[in-house]
Design a protein around this motif. Structure first.
Motif, PDB file in Angstrom:
ATOM      1  N   ALA A 184       0.846  -1.200   0.000  1.00 10.26           N
ATOM      2  CA  ALA A 184       0.000   0.000   0.000  1.00 10.26           C
ATOM      3  C   ALA A 184       0.877   1.245   0.000  1.00 10.26           C
ATOM      4  O   ALA A 184       0.988   1.962   1.001  1.00 10.26           O
ATOM      5  N   VAL A 185       1.525   1.489  -1.133  1.00 14.09           N
ATOM      6  CA  VAL A 185       2.427   2.637  -1.268  1.00 14.09           C
ATOM      7  C   VAL A 185       1.846   3.587  -2.317  1.00 14.09           C
ATOM      8  O   VAL A 185       1.564   3.175  -3.441  1.00 14.09           O
ATOM      9  N   GLU A 186       1.672   4.856  -1.943  1.00 13.23           N
ATOM     10  CA  GLU A 186       1.224   5.848  -2.914  1.00 13.23           C
ATOM     11  C   GLU A 186       2.405   6.234  -3.800  1.00 13.23           C
ATOM     12  O   GLU A 186       3.457   6.643  -3.313  1.00 13.23           O
ATOM     13  N   LEU A 187       2.236   6.086  -5.108  1.00 13.20           N
ATOM     14  CA  LEU A 187       3.290   6.393  -6.066  1.00 13.20           C
ATOM     15  C   LEU A 187       2.905   7.664  -6.819  1.00 13.20           C
ATOM     16  O   LEU A 187       1.838   7.728  -7.432  1.00 13.20           O
ATOM     17  N   VAL A 188       3.783   8.675  -6.769  1.00 14.70           N
ATOM     18  CA  VAL A 188       3.482   9.967  -7.393  1.00 14.70           C
ATOM     19  C   VAL A 188       4.554  10.281  -8.431  1.00 14.70           C
ATOM     20  O   VAL A 188       5.691  10.618  -8.076  1.00 14.70           O
ATOM     21  N   PRO A 189       4.249  10.165  -9.740  1.00 16.21           N
ATOM     22  CA  PRO A 189       5.225  10.532 -10.775  1.00 16.21           C
ATOM     23  C   PRO A 189       5.249  12.044 -10.966  1.00 16.21           C
ATOM     24  O   PRO A 189       4.201  12.681 -11.132  1.00 16.21           O
ATOM     25  N   LEU A 190       6.424  12.640 -10.958  1.00 20.65           N
ATOM     26  CA  LEU A 190       6.576  14.093 -11.040  1.00 20.65           C
ATOM     27  C   LEU A 190       7.548  14.441 -12.162  1.00 20.65           C
ATOM     28  O   LEU A 190       8.732  14.127 -12.091  1.00 20.65           O
ATOM     29  N   LEU A 191       7.042  15.080 -13.194  1.00 15.94           N
ATOM     30  CA  LEU A 191       7.905  15.554 -14.270  1.00 15.94           C
ATOM     31  C   LEU A 191       8.547  16.871 -13.843  1.00 15.94           C
ATOM     32  O   LEU A 191       7.869  17.778 -13.346  1.00 15.94           O
ATOM     33  N   GLY A 192       9.840  16.979 -14.049  1.00 19.73           N
ATOM     34  CA  GLY A 192      10.512  18.221 -13.702  1.00 19.73           C
ATOM     35  C   GLY A 192      12.016  18.027 -13.671  1.00 19.73           C
ATOM     36  O   GLY A 192      12.510  16.899 -13.593  1.00 19.73           O
ATOM     37  N   SER A 193      12.724  19.132 -13.728  1.00 21.44           N
ATOM     38  CA  SER A 193      14.181  19.113 -13.715  1.00 21.44           C
ATOM     39  C   SER A 193      14.700  19.678 -12.405  1.00 21.44           C
ATOM     40  O   SER A 193      14.176  20.677 -11.892  1.00 21.44           O
ATOM     41  N   VAL A 194      15.759  19.048 -11.875  1.00 15.93           N
ATOM     42  CA  VAL A 194      16.378  19.570 -10.658  1.00 15.93           C
ATOM     43  C   VAL A 194      17.074  20.892 -10.925  1.00 15.93           C
ATOM     44  O   VAL A 194      17.446  21.604  -9.979  1.00 15.93           O
ATOM     45  N   ALA A 195      17.262  21.244 -12.199  1.00 13.07           N
ATOM     46  CA  ALA A 195      17.870  22.534 -12.522  1.00 13.07           C
ATOM     47  C   ALA A 195      16.923  23.700 -12.207  1.00 13.07           C
ATOM     48  O   ALA A 195      17.349  24.847 -12.193  1.00 13.07           O
ATOM     49  N   SER A 196      15.653  23.389 -11.966  1.00 11.91           N
ATOM     50  CA  SER A 196      14.674  24.430 -11.619  1.00 11.91           C
ATOM     51  C   SER A 196      14.438  24.403 -10.121  1.00 11.91           C
ATOM     52  O   SER A 196      13.782  23.504  -9.592  1.00 11.91           O
ATOM     53  N   HIS A 197      14.937  25.443  -9.419  1.00  9.56           N
ATOM     54  CA  HIS A 197      14.720  25.500  -7.972  1.00  9.56           C
ATOM     55  C   HIS A 197      13.249  25.660  -7.643  1.00  9.56           C
ATOM     56  O   HIS A 197      12.744  25.065  -6.670  1.00  9.56           O
TER      57      HIS A 197
END
Length: 643
Positions: A340-353
């Motif tokens: 029972a783990v909530e999985l959240v896919p997040l598009l984004g770059s670490v270059a953007s603070h």
């Protein structure tokens, strides 16, 4: 009519033929039972015709109930014969009971012994018919002559026997013998296939023209497997393997289970089992963020993390397909294992603070594993500005977001190339380490950006985990060599003396999780990678275990050439794991703690601001100067400034 014509029949046609055969066998068994009981050739009369009809009428429904007409004769074995015996047993009770009832009804007397003789004869006839069909339809008599591979199975245990049974139904492999370390098994046979001792392998390979050897020893230790591979390496055979015992837990071996040697076999080192308490410490019941979740290390971190049952796992990556793939895989894994783990896919770059700060503010992760990085040496060497913006300032963005939002633990996945680097990738990862070391030493951190608060209290525990190459990752040498072998070569090695530390992806990910759990702040953990491996030796080993020979000046008629292509820009002959000396031991046998010097944050921040401006403007000469000033012992190759 040959057996292939029968195999091409429709399933309903095959079932009709088998049912018809069983009807004939039931009638034949009845005739033989009467003939034996009466001691003369028999012809049914009167009520005996009813008894004859009882055989098919009772047996066919019972056989259907036991699934005997769903079985495929080519693949039947002891399980199918056992089911047949059970079905005939039930049939015997019904048939004998019917005869006794007929006698009680004072019908014409039928010998009661027929009620025993007929089922016994019927069982014999059905069993023989199934066995004959199995061997004939499988074409076993022709396998040795027409099979693509002539095979020895190393391991005469349960896995080896199941493998031989599975291969018996194919024309791809011909099993010509078993090999087993147990002297008591030598000279015996399994289903008609002889068992030999290991010392007989060279003669068998020569006399029987063996082309393949399959390791069917899933429970053997890595050390024992490596010893066996050493003895087979000199033979002109292709060595393949079955999965580990845990992967064969279903108890059924299929042809699809046969595969190329495990990467662990090529590495020749026994992984140390993980410490469950360390694995769970920062994960169970918590929200965890993994950056670079779609990459080789990031995705494996995610697989290991979900097994520890966090409340929520955040998957951050700027690669849409990689993120989609790992998210779908983890959904399947959680569903299959009831996690029972909530999985959240997040598009984004670490270059953007702004992006990473927004994620940390919204989800409040307790632990961050920062695996996002450009890590391919030649590519980063050709694109130094992008490499620095992602590896250095992406790390700074994540660390700052973690501090601003009260993240408890922050673990950077680093590399041995950060030690006395000769390339931009290694230098950028060393600066990323220095950033975390400096932040860890500060209780309150001030940032130059006007949008930042005047001071951020630092309650985050920062740690770095440094290790060498991982086998099987994107760009790793083993998948490259396998692809080149499949294409007929050549295998490309940059230098005859180039040497690397290697570790498997699952082992590296487990050690990263365990190292992060031991952190107190500013720790630089170094994974014990075992003995370094010479890439040229690895190439020779893979060629030999593929059943081929190396083509060189001593053997011009060999199969595969090994080509020396020259060191790439920024590439070192040898990699190191420590800058300083005398590393500290930890509570884990394969994790050490390094003692590394760093620059305090107040001084480091100003130099980082200058490096960021040079990278943003793609000033390659200035980038090289700043890297030399920032990174101790950085000895760069010339950066191409012609672009």
């Amino acid at each position: 009519m040959n057996h292939q014509t029968i195999l091409d029949w429709s399933r309903s046609t095959k079932r009709l033929v088998v049912v018809s055969l069983d009807v004939v066998l039931a009638l034949m068994a009845m005739w033989l039972a009467f003939t034996l009981r009466l001691d003369r050739l028999h012809w049914p009369e009167g009520i005996q015709w009813v008894v004859y009809a009882l055989g098919p009428v009772l047996s066919v429904p019972i056989f259907i109930r036991f699934g005997l007409y769903r079985a495929i004769f080519r693949y039947t074995g002891m399980a199918a014969l056992t089911a047949t015996a059970k079905a005939v047993g039930i049939y015997t009770l019904w048939f004998l009971g019917t005869l006794l009832w007929m006698q009680w009804m004072q019908w014409e007397v039928i010998p009661r012994s027929v009620g025993i003789l007929q089922p016994l004869i019927f069982l014999l006839l059905v069993g023989v018919s199934r066995s004959i069909a199995r061997f004939w339809l499988a074409g076993l008599g022709n396998d040795a002559r027409h099979a693509d591979a002539r095979l020895l199975i190393y391991g005469a245990g349960e896995a080896g026997a199941q493998t031989a049974a599975a291969l018996g139904s194919t024309r791809t492999y011909s099993v010509l013998g078993f090999v087993d370390d147990d002297p008591a098994k030598a000279g015996r046979s399994i289903n008609g296939v002889r068992v030999y001792g290991p010392s007989q392998i060279p003669n068998l390979v020569s006399q029987e023209n063996i082309t393949d050897i399959l390791l069917a020893i899933p429970s053997a230790s890595r050390e024992r497997r490596n010893e066996i591979l050493q003895t087979l390496q000199t033979l002109p055979v292709h060595v393949r393997t079955l999965p580990s015992m845990s992967d064969l837990a279903s108890g059924r071996v299929t042809v699809q289970d046969i595969r190329e040697l495990d990467i662990e076999d090529l590495l020749g080192r026994e992984p140390i089992p993980p410490n469950p308490a360390l694995l769970a410490r920062n994960l169970t019941g918590k929200t965890v963020l993994v950056t670079g979740a779609g990459g080789s290390i990031g995705s494996e971190l995610c697989r290991q993390i979900v097994l520890e049952r966090p409340t929520c796992l955040l998957l951050l990556d700027h690669n849409e397909f990689g993120l989609y793939s790992v998210h779908a895989e983890l959904q399947t894994l959680c569903s299959a294992m009831g996690l029972a783990v909530e999985l959240v896919p997040l598009l984004g770059s670490v270059a953007s603070h702004a992006r990473v700060a927004g994620i940390c503010s919204q989800y409040r992760p307790a632990t961050v594993y920062h695996a996002a990085a450009y890590k391919h040496v030649p590519l980063v060497e050709s694109n130094p500005a992008e490499g620095i913006l992602n590896n250095v300032f992406g790390t700074l963005n994540m660390a700052r977001a973690a501090m601003e939002n009260g993240v408890g633990h922050f673990v950077l996945v680093s590399t041995d190339k950060a030690v006395r680097p000769t390339n931009v990738m290694g230098a950028s990862k060393r600066i990323a380490e220095m950033i975390l070391q400096a932040l860890a030493a500060s209780t309150v951190v001030q940032f130059c950006e006007k949008s930042a608060p005047s001071g951020v209290s630092n309650n985050t525990i920062f740690a770095m985990v440094r290790f060498g190459n991982v086998l099987g990752s994107s760009g790793s040498v083993v998948p490259l060599f396998r692809q080149q072998l499949a294409q007929g070569g050549p295998l490309t090695v940059t230098h005859p003396e180039v040497t690397r530390y290697f570790m498997t992806i699952p082992e590296a990910a487990q050690l990263v999780l365990q190292a992060g759990a031991m952190a107190h702040g500013g720790d630089v953990f170094v994974l014990e990678m075992g003995q370094p491996v010479k890439i040229l030796d690895l190439a020779h080993r893979m060629v030999a275990l593929s059943g081929m020979s190396v083509r060189d000046a001593h053997r011009p008629d060999g199969d595969i050439e090994i080509a020396i292509t020259g060191l790439r820009p920024g590439e070192k002959l040898y990699e190191e794991l420590l800058i300083g000396h005398n590393p500290e031991v930890t509570e884990h046998a394969r994790i050490m703690k390094a003692r590394e010097e760093f620059v305090v944050w107040a001084a480091l921040e100003k130099r980082l601001e200058e490096l960021k401006q040079a990278s943003s403007s793609n000033d390659l000469e200035l980038i090289k100067t700043f890297l030399q000033n920032l990174v101790q012992n950085y000895q760069p190759a010339l950066i191409d400034v012609s672009n």
